[in-house]
Write a protein that holds these residues in place. Structure first.
Motif, short mmCIF file in Angstrom:
data_model
loop_
_atom_site.label_atom_id
_atom_site.label_comp_id
_atom_site.label_asym_id
_atom_site.label_seq_id
_atom_site.Cartn_x
_atom_site.Cartn_y
_atom_site.Cartn_z
N LEU A 66 0.19 -14.64 18.41
CA LEU A 66 0.67 -13.40 17.81
C LEU A 66 0.95 -13.58 16.32
O LEU A 66 0.54 -12.74 15.50
N LEU A 97 -0.07 -6.62 18.70
CA LEU A 97 0.66 -6.79 19.96
C LEU A 97 -0.18 -6.71 21.22
O LEU A 97 0.24 -7.23 22.25
N THR A 123 -1.08 -9.92 23.28
CA THR A 123 0.11 -10.52 23.88
C THR A 123 0.63 -9.68 25.03
O THR A 123 1.01 -10.21 26.09
#
Length: 223
Positions: free
Chosen positions: A14, A96, A99
Motif C-alpha cells: 500500500l 486502497l 489492499t
C-alpha cells in the motif's frame, strides 16, 4: 516471524503504491509492478499460517471472520466515497482497492478453509462451479490477457463468417460467453495437458532428507 513478514508486505504494498503516484509517468504501471501488488500474496500467506498455526479452529474462524468483515467494510466505505474505486486505474483503486480486496478475499478463503463440513458456508463455498473455477483460476489469470488480446478478434471474425446470427441484434451475450469461455477452456487444457504432469517433477527437486509438510487438520475436526 513469517506472520510479521507477511504483515509487512501487506502494509508495504500500500505504501509503495502511494509513493509511486508521483514517480511513474504511466499510471497503469502501478498495477503491473508486482511488488505493488504483493498484498494479495501476503493475505493468502497469513491465511495459510493461521490455518496451520495449531490454534483452535474456533479462534481461527474468529480471526478470519474479523478480517473478512473488515475487508468488506473497507471496500464498501471506499466505494461510497469514491465511485471510481472499481475502475482499475482510478485514485481509489491505486491507493486502497488492492489492499481492501486482499483482506476481503483472504478472510473469505481462510473462513472457508476453517469451516465445518456440516456448516452452511461449507456447502455454499463447495458448490461445484466455484470449485471448478478455483481449480483452474490461476490458469485463467495467466492466460486471459493474452487470449483476449490475441485470439478474441480472430475468433469473433470466424463467428461472423460462419454463424453471423450469433452476433446480430444483441452481440453482448455471445461476446460474454466468448470472453469467459476461451480463458476457461485454455486453462482447463493447460492443467490437464501440461501443468499437472509438470508438477510431478517436484519429487526430484526436494533437498535430501526433507520432511514433507503435514497437511492442515481435516475440516471435519473443526471446533
Amino acid at each position: 516471524a513469517l506472520a510479521v513478514l507477511a504483515i509487512s508486505f501487506l502494509a508495504g504494498a500500500l505504501v509503495l503504491r502511494i509513493a509511486m503516484i508521483d514517480v511513474v509517468t504511466w499510471l497503469p504501471s502501478i498495477y503491473f509492478f508486482t511488488p505493488a501488488r504483493v498484498d494479495g500474496f501476503a493475505a493468502g500467506a497469513l491465511g495459510a499460517l493461521l490455518v496451520r498455526s495449531g490454534l483452535s479452529r474456533t479462534f481461527q474462524r474468529r480471526i478470519a471472520g474479523s478480517v473478512l468483515v473488515f475487508g468488506s467494510a473497507l471496500v464498501c466505505v471506499v466505494l461510497c466515497f469514491d465511485p471510481s474505486f472499481l475502475r482499475l486505474f482510478q485514485p481509489g483503486t491505486r491507493f486502497l482497492s488492492f489492499t481492501a480486496w486482499a483482506l476481503l478475499f483472504g478472510g473469505l478463503v481462510t473462513f472457508a478453509a476453517t469451516a465445518d463440513r456440516r456448516s452452511l458456508e461449507h456447502h455454499v463455498l463447495s458448490f461445484w462451479p466455484l470449485r471448478f473455477l478455483g481449480k483452474y483460476s490461476y490458469g485463467i489469470y495467466v492466460y486471459h490477457f493474452f487470449i483476449l488480446h490475441l485470439l478474441k478478434e480472430p475468433v469473433r471474425d470466424w463467428i461472423i463468417s460462419h454463424a453471423p446470427s450469433l452476433l446480430s441484434n444483441n452481440p453482448t451475450p455471445a461476446l460474454f460467453v466468448l470472453d469467459l469461455g476461451l480463458p476457461v477452456l485454455t486453462a482447463f487444457l493447460s492443467w490437464h495437458l501440461y501443468e499437472k504432469h509438470f508438477l510431478k517433477l517436484k519429487k526430484f527437486f526436494g533437498p535430501p532428507g526433507a520432511v514433507a509438510m503435514q497437511p492442515a487438520p481435516p475440516l471435519a475436526q473443526a471446533a
